[in-house]
Design a protein around this motif. Structure first.
Motif, PDB file in Angstrom:
ATOM      1  N   ALA A  95       0.901  -1.120   0.069  1.00  0.00           N
ATOM      2  CA  ALA A  95       0.080   0.060   0.034  1.00  0.00           C
ATOM      3  C   ALA A  95       0.874   1.240   0.018  1.00  0.00           C
ATOM      4  O   ALA A  95       0.508   2.341  -0.457  1.00  0.00           O
ATOM      5  CB  ALA A  95      -1.104  -0.280   1.306  1.00  0.00           C
ATOM      6  N   ALA A  96       2.023   1.267   0.588  1.00  0.00           N
ATOM      7  CA  ALA A  96       2.849   2.340   0.635  1.00  0.00           C
ATOM      8  C   ALA A  96       3.794   2.434  -0.498  1.00  0.00           C
ATOM      9  O   ALA A  96       4.510   3.201  -0.596  1.00  0.00           O
ATOM     10  CB  ALA A  96       3.857   2.242   2.058  1.00  0.00           C
ATOM     11  N   ARG A  97       3.631   1.679  -1.444  1.00  0.00           N
ATOM     12  CA  ARG A  97       4.374   1.437  -2.792  1.00  0.00           C
ATOM     13  C   ARG A  97       5.873   1.430  -2.404  1.00  0.00           C
ATOM     14  O   ARG A  97       6.834   1.970  -2.817  1.00  0.00           O
ATOM     15  CB  ARG A  97       4.043   2.556  -3.515  1.00  0.00           C
ATOM     16  N   THR A  98       6.291   0.763  -1.253  1.00  0.00           N
ATOM     17  CA  THR A  98       7.816   0.616  -0.948  1.00  0.00           C
ATOM     18  C   THR A  98       8.377  -0.087  -2.192  1.00  0.00           C
ATOM     19  O   THR A  98       7.908  -1.119  -2.399  1.00  0.00           O
ATOM     20  CB  THR A  98       7.887  -0.057   0.401  1.00  0.00           C
ATOM     21  N   ARG A  99       9.696   0.391  -2.268  1.00  0.00           N
ATOM     22  CA  ARG A  99      10.486  -0.165  -3.396  1.00  0.00           C
ATOM     23  C   ARG A  99      11.053  -1.462  -2.691  1.00  0.00           C
ATOM     24  O   ARG A  99      11.646  -1.470  -1.673  1.00  0.00           O
ATOM     25  CB  ARG A  99      11.278   0.585  -3.582  1.00  0.00           C
ATOM     26  N   LEU A 100      10.588  -2.596  -3.375  1.00  0.00           N
ATOM     27  CA  LEU A 100      11.300  -4.063  -2.775  1.00  0.00           C
ATOM     28  C   LEU A 100      12.383  -4.421  -3.691  1.00  0.00           C
ATOM     29  O   LEU A 100      12.393  -4.353  -4.843  1.00  0.00           O
ATOM     30  CB  LEU A 100      10.294  -4.815  -2.870  1.00  0.00           C
ATOM     31  N   ARG A 101      13.544  -4.805  -3.284  1.00  0.00           N
ATOM     32  CA  ARG A 101      14.585  -5.330  -3.833  1.00  0.00           C
ATOM     33  C   ARG A 101      15.023  -6.672  -3.311  1.00  0.00           C
ATOM     34  O   ARG A 101      14.880  -7.025  -2.116  1.00  0.00           O
ATOM     35  CB  ARG A 101      15.813  -4.452  -4.018  1.00  0.00           C
ATOM     36  N   PHE A 102      15.246  -7.540  -4.264  1.00  0.00           N
ATOM     37  CA  PHE A 102      15.789  -8.845  -3.965  1.00  0.00           C
ATOM     38  C   PHE A 102      17.203  -9.203  -4.151  1.00  0.00           C
ATOM     39  O   PHE A 102      17.682  -8.668  -5.294  1.00  0.00           O
ATOM     40  CB  PHE A 102      14.654  -9.821  -4.587  1.00  0.00           C
ATOM     41  N   GLY A 103      17.850 -10.264  -3.571  1.00  0.00           N
ATOM     42  CA  GLY A 103      19.126 -10.624  -4.081  1.00  0.00           C
ATOM     43  C   GLY A 103      20.140  -9.840  -3.938  1.00  0.00           C
ATOM     44  O   GLY A 103      21.170  -9.826  -4.445  1.00  0.00           O
ATOM     45  N   GLU A 104      20.041  -8.674  -2.892  1.00  0.00           N
ATOM     46  CA  GLU A 104      21.124  -7.793  -2.534  1.00  0.00           C
ATOM     47  C   GLU A 104      21.462  -8.028  -0.862  1.00  0.00           C
ATOM     48  O   GLU A 104      20.593  -8.040  -0.311  1.00  0.00           O
ATOM     49  CB  GLU A 104      20.828  -6.356  -2.915  1.00  0.00           C
ATOM     50  N   VAL A 105      22.502  -7.424  -0.618  1.00  0.00           N
ATOM     51  CA  VAL A 105      23.170  -7.196   0.747  1.00  0.00           C
ATOM     52  C   VAL A 105      23.913  -5.909   0.867  1.00  0.00           C
ATOM     53  O   VAL A 105      24.535  -5.458  -0.031  1.00  0.00           O
ATOM     54  CB  VAL A 105      24.067  -8.491   1.269  1.00  0.00           C
ATOM     55  N   VAL A 106      23.832  -5.630   2.444  1.00  0.00           N
ATOM     56  CA  VAL A 106      24.415  -4.307   2.440  1.00  0.00           C
ATOM     57  C   VAL A 106      25.781  -4.604   2.750  1.00  0.00           C
ATOM     58  O   VAL A 106      26.159  -5.530   3.285  1.00  0.00           O
ATOM     59  CB  VAL A 106      23.897  -3.775   3.743  1.00  0.00           C
ATOM     60  N   VAL A 107      26.699  -3.906   2.023  1.00  0.00           N
ATOM     61  CA  VAL A 107      28.310  -4.185   2.043  1.00  0.00           C
ATOM     62  C   VAL A 107      28.906  -3.022   2.680  1.00  0.00           C
ATOM     63  O   VAL A 107      30.079  -3.197   3.055  1.00  0.00           O
ATOM     64  CB  VAL A 107      28.774  -4.414   0.655  1.00  0.00           C
ATOM     65  N   ALA A 108      28.227  -1.822   2.732  1.00  0.00           N
ATOM     66  CA  ALA A 108      28.887  -0.707   3.661  1.00  0.00           C
ATOM     67  C   ALA A 108      27.909   0.366   3.866  1.00  0.00           C
ATOM     68  O   ALA A 108      27.014   0.411   3.041  1.00  0.00           O
ATOM     69  CB  ALA A 108      30.078  -0.185   2.878  1.00  0.00           C
ATOM     70  N   ALA A 109      28.069   1.150   4.917  1.00  0.00           N
ATOM     71  CA  ALA A 109      27.314   2.428   5.253  1.00  0.00           C
ATOM     72  C   ALA A 109      28.287   3.281   5.451  1.00  0.00           C
ATOM     73  O   ALA A 109      29.532   3.225   5.997  1.00  0.00           O
ATOM     74  CB  ALA A 109      26.492   2.093   6.323  1.00  0.00           C
ATOM     75  N   SER A 110      27.975   4.668   5.263  1.00  0.00           N
ATOM     76  CA  SER A 110      28.787   5.796   5.695  1.00  0.00           C
ATOM     77  C   SER A 110      27.976   7.002   5.928  1.00  0.00           C
ATOM     78  O   SER A 110      26.654   7.014   5.702  1.00  0.00           O
ATOM     79  CB  SER A 110      29.832   6.194   4.278  1.00  0.00           C
ATOM     80  N   GLY A 111      28.700   8.103   6.254  1.00  0.00           N
ATOM     81  CA  GLY A 111      28.039   9.150   6.722  1.00  0.00           C
ATOM     82  C   GLY A 111      28.807   9.837   7.802  1.00  0.00           C
ATOM     83  O   GLY A 111      29.945   9.197   8.466  1.00  0.00           O
ATOM     84  N   GLU A 112      28.732  11.237   8.197  1.00  0.00           N
ATOM     85  CA  GLU A 112      29.754  11.670   9.098  1.00  0.00           C
ATOM     86  C   GLU A 112      29.262  11.431  10.417  1.00  0.00           C
ATOM     87  O   GLU A 112      29.860  10.564  11.174  1.00  0.00           O
ATOM     88  CB  GLU A 112      29.837  13.281   8.721  1.00  0.00           C
TER      89      GLU A 112
END
Lengths: 384, 462
Positions: free
Chosen positions: B211-228
């Motif tokens: 209902a929220a039209r959230t974007r769904l992705r499959f077959g991927e993993v988080v490999v890094a995050a960044s930010g200050e």
């Protein structure tokens, strides 16, 4: 598969590692065989005090030499958090005061730097010790090391001199041929050697028993507690002066590590258990926690809101007279260096030196009769 | 000073398993005390909001939780909340702390229902503020009513991502993407198809996301995050045919302020371990599980029972059933009364529920390739600042167990006692040594189960 070395050292605790390093330095071809992870069985759990104070009058020459040897090792190798912080032993009553005075007199006449402090002086040496003590003895040349890093430093030194190390390799039995030691038998392999040195702490008696020798070594439950890291609060090794003497009468050790954790224990029960207990590590006893926390907060009441983080239990190897067994045992080529009685760290370099001298047929630097493996019985513990 | 409780049975944990166990035992006329570290009963599943008027105050789960708590209380169960057990000693003596200090509980038997905790996956940047587990994000949203961030990416694997997505949306957050590591949800359809009782629940979980039209992705993993000061970007990489992240094809999602990454749960076995119970490794059930007899919840230690996720992760349905079974069996043991007949149909339902849970877990096994994404500088143990590089060095030097690596690096020795780093550490050691997670063992919990002030300890043990 078969392997060969001139000398096999069984056990990579602090004693086995020191022996391995010493023998390798002397040019022997050494293999150190460890059933698990080096230092993980007993040594790593130690509070690793390097001291000569209130231990054993007759052993003073050995203890004093060993203490200096640790300082030399720090200068030569380093990397094991050697901290010459000195040791305080608190005194709570008149009876203990007399005992402390007697120890100090003997140790001073042996040339050691020991003195008795009145409460005001105690506060100067250890400002956070605000509990109501009557006095304290102060042995300023004592030190403390990080037990794991010390084992590592000695193993690295052994390997630098060509020694080999086998971990996760349990020696099941000793191999004897025609009255001489021939090697050791492990689960998957036999290893042959001219000499075998048993430095297996509480597991030593079992190996000797395989050749029919009955060594008077029993495991004793040793327990310890650690707090979370806190800012520097305790500067010294703090122990108790007990009038009855000996570990059975109870002992306390309190210290803060370089990373800020306070490590402490107070043991009042004797903790001796039957052989086999060392194979399965239990939890700490409730009474032990009560006594240890009680003593710590009695001496350092400002630590009351510090959080306790961890406890651990190990089994140290105890002999009837609280001294190591060091020397030849049974068949030619078999040696023993075990029986730490909870104070193996200080002595380790001296034990290594003795084994090196005995194995090389040199004159031992210390009185070996104190440590003779057969000193407890009329019939010597030779093979049957 | 300490407060003392004596009872027949102490139940540790007030989630679905603990509440059912306590109610069952109390209905047999026994004196039952439930201890829970949270200030409201219900556990993660029936989590009760702290903020009045929260969007979650009247959700189905919250209302069911209220009913369960009411039933247990009506049966005479005593609840000790905000009470954390730190020690268990022979003779069923349990030491705990609450906001007022030391609490001591003595019983004749114990039912351990301590649940599970998130499997935390380390990756470069995982220690940044704004990065948390789905469980932590859900707890934050449900108890305070505030979403974990304005713009959230939710990633990892497993069915738990669905309710967390729903929670984030309901709390008013924006879900930028939901990223499931498995390449498709299709393999779960046959399983759900044969369990009609799950159809409605599945729809209820999926609907808000669609209902929220959230974007769904499959077959991927988080490999890094960044930010200050906070997470701002996340890098995701597709999994190749061998299940390894293909770092060459990574992509970046920017302008986020929260990143929830989780790969399901692992049983919380500290208490059963300290009690000396036997454990076994079961990858599908979340890792190291307390070993129990399925028809009664008894462990190999007499008088120690375990129920719910601590015996294997399976969700609230098997947890509640196993709780009831353990409650009846423990009561039967104390009363010397046969309860097998009462347990029989529950055991059958438990078997079915466990089969479904096992099937689901099997379809969402975490991907391999952890070693791949961890640079030598990545911190694994944040309490003791131990990096992946330091751990690799010890492994290269011959350490091949969790125990050995821990002793030589101090990884897992800090205040969290490996609750955060344990899983990443285990996966790193397993992948680098080529051994299985079962072979390398686990970091052995010891007393205290949680850090406890020394004066509380002093007041506890007389």
């Amino acid at each position: 598969m078969s392997r060969t070395a001139e000398v096999i050292v069984v056990g990579a605790g602090i004693v086995g590692s020191a022996i391995g390093a010493e023998l390798a330095l002397l040019g022997h071809d050494v293999m150190i065989v460890e059933q698990g992870v080096p230092g993980a069985a007993v040594s790593g759990a130690s509070l690793a005090c390097i001291g000569s104070h209130m231990i054993d009058v007759e052993e003073l020459p050995l203890l004093a030499w060993a203490r200096d040897a640790w300082r030399t090792l720090d200068e030569e190798v380093g990397g094991f958090d050697y901290n010459p912080c000195g040791q305080l032993r608190f005194v709570l009553n008149k009876q203990d005061l007399a005992v402390a005075r007697a120890w100090i007199e003997v140790e001073r006449s042996a040339g050691l730097n020991v003195e008795l402090l009145v409460p005001a002086q105690v506060r100067e040496v250890e400002p956070s010790l605000t509990g109501p003590v009557l006095a304290a003895s102060w042995s300023r040349d004592d030190a403390v090391v990080n037990p794991f890093l010390a084992v590592r430093a000695l193993l690295d030194r052994a390997r630098d001199c060509g020694a080999r190390l086998e971990t996760h390799c349990r020696v099941d039995s000793l191999i004897e041929r025609e009255g001489k030691i021939a090697g050791v038998r492990c689960a998957t392999t036999d290893m042959s050697a001219e000499h075998v040195v048993l430095a297996a702490g509480p597991w030593t008696a079992r190996l000797a028993a395989g050749l029919g020798m009955n060594l008077p070594i029993r495991p004793r439950k040793a327990q310890c507690l650690a707090t979370v890291r806190i800012p520097p609060s305790i500067r010294r090794v703090v122990g108790a002066c007990e009038s009855d003497g000996g570990v059975e009468a109870g002992y306390t050790q309190i210290q803060q590590t370089r990373n800020g954790q306070v490590l402490f224990n107070t043991v009042l029960a004797d903790g001796l258990v039957d052989d086999g207990a060392q194979d399965r590590i239990p939890e700490v006893d409730a009474a032990f926690i009560r006594d240890s926390v009680g003593t710590l907060l009695f001496l350092f009441p400002d630590l009351r809101s510090v959080r306790l983080l961890r406890s651990w239990v190990r089994f140290e190897a105890v002999t009837p007279d609280n001294r190591f067994l060091i020397g030849p045992l049974g068949p030619e080529g078999l040696w023993v260096a075990a029986g730490d009685c909870g104070a193996g760290f200080t002595r380790a370099p001296a034990i290594a030196r003795l084994i090196g001298q005995m194995l090389g047929d040199d004159r031992p630097a210390f009185d070996t009769t104190l440590y003779a493996p057969d000193r407890f019985s009329c019939e010597s513990p030779t093979s049957t | 000073m300490r407060r003392r409780h004596t009872c027949d049975i102490v139940v540790v944990g007030a989630g679905p398993a603990g509440l059912s166990a306590a109610q069952a035992a109390a209905e047999k006329g026994l004196d039952v005390v439930v201890v829970d570290a949270n200030s409201r009963p219900g556990g993660q599943y029936y989590m009760q909001p702290l903020a009045a008027g929260s969007a979650f105050a009247r959700s189905t789960q919250v209302m069911r939780g209220k009913t369960e708590v009411r039933n247990a209380t009506a049966a005479g169960v005593t609840m000790l909340l905000a009470t954390e057990v730190w020690g268990a000693f022979p003779g069923f003596v349990f030491h705990a702390q609450d906001p007022d200090g030391a609490v001591c509980i003595e019983s004749k038997a114990v039912i351990v229902a301590t649940g599970a905790h998130d499997r935390v996956q380390a990756f470069p940047g995982w220690t940044l503020p704004g990065v948390m587990t789905p469980g932590a994000g859900q707890r934050l949203a449900k108890t305070s009513g505030v979403p974990p961030g304005r713009r959230t990416v939710l990633a990892g694997s497993g069915p738990f991502l669905l309710p967390v997505a729903g929670t984030v949306l309901k709390a008013g957050g924006t879900l930028v993407e939901v990223v499931e590591a498995r390449s498709s949800l299709l393999p779960t359809l046959p399983l759900i198809a044969v369990h009609p009782d799950k159809w409605l629940e599945t729809l209820r979980l999926v609907f808000p996301i669609l209902a929220a039209r959230t974007r769904l992705r499959f077959g991927e993993v988080v490999v890094a995050a960044s930010g200050e000061e906070r997470v701002r970007e996340v890098e995701l990489a597709p999994l190749d045919a061998g299940g390894q992240p293909d770092l060459a094809r990574r992509r970046v999602v920017s302008d986020i302020d929260a990143l929830l990454v989780g790969f399901g749960f692992q049983p919380q076995i500290e208490l059963t371990a300290v009690l000396g119970c036997r454990h076994h490794f079961d990858e599908e059930a979340g890792g190291w599980c307390c070993t129990v007899m399925r028809d009664c919840g008894a462990t190999d230690i007499c008088g120690v029972f375990a129920a719910g996720e601590v015996c294997g992760v399976g969700g609230a349905v098997p947890a509640a059933l196993s709780g009831r079974i353990a409650g009846l069996a423990a009561a039967g043991q104390i009363l010397d009364e046969e309860t097998a007949l009462e347990r029989r149909s529950l055991v059958r339902r438990l078997q079915r529920a466990r089969r479904f849970a096992g099937g689901l877990n099997r379809r969402f096994m975490p991907p391999s390739g952890v070693a791949e994404i961890l640079s030598d500088e990545t911190i694994i143990c944040r309490c003791e600042d131990v990096t992946a590089g330091e751990i690799r060095k010890e492994i290269a030097g011959g350490m091949d167990t969790i125990h050995g690596v821990k002793l030589w690096t101090r990884a897992g020795m800090g205040p969290c006692q490996a609750r955060f780093c344990g899983w990443s550490l285990a996966r790193l050691v397993a992948e680098e040594t080529g051994k299985t997670m079962g072979e390398i063992g686990f970091s052995r919990p010891r007393i205290p189960l949680r850090p406890v002030p020394l004066n509380v300890v002093r007041d506890s043990i007389l």
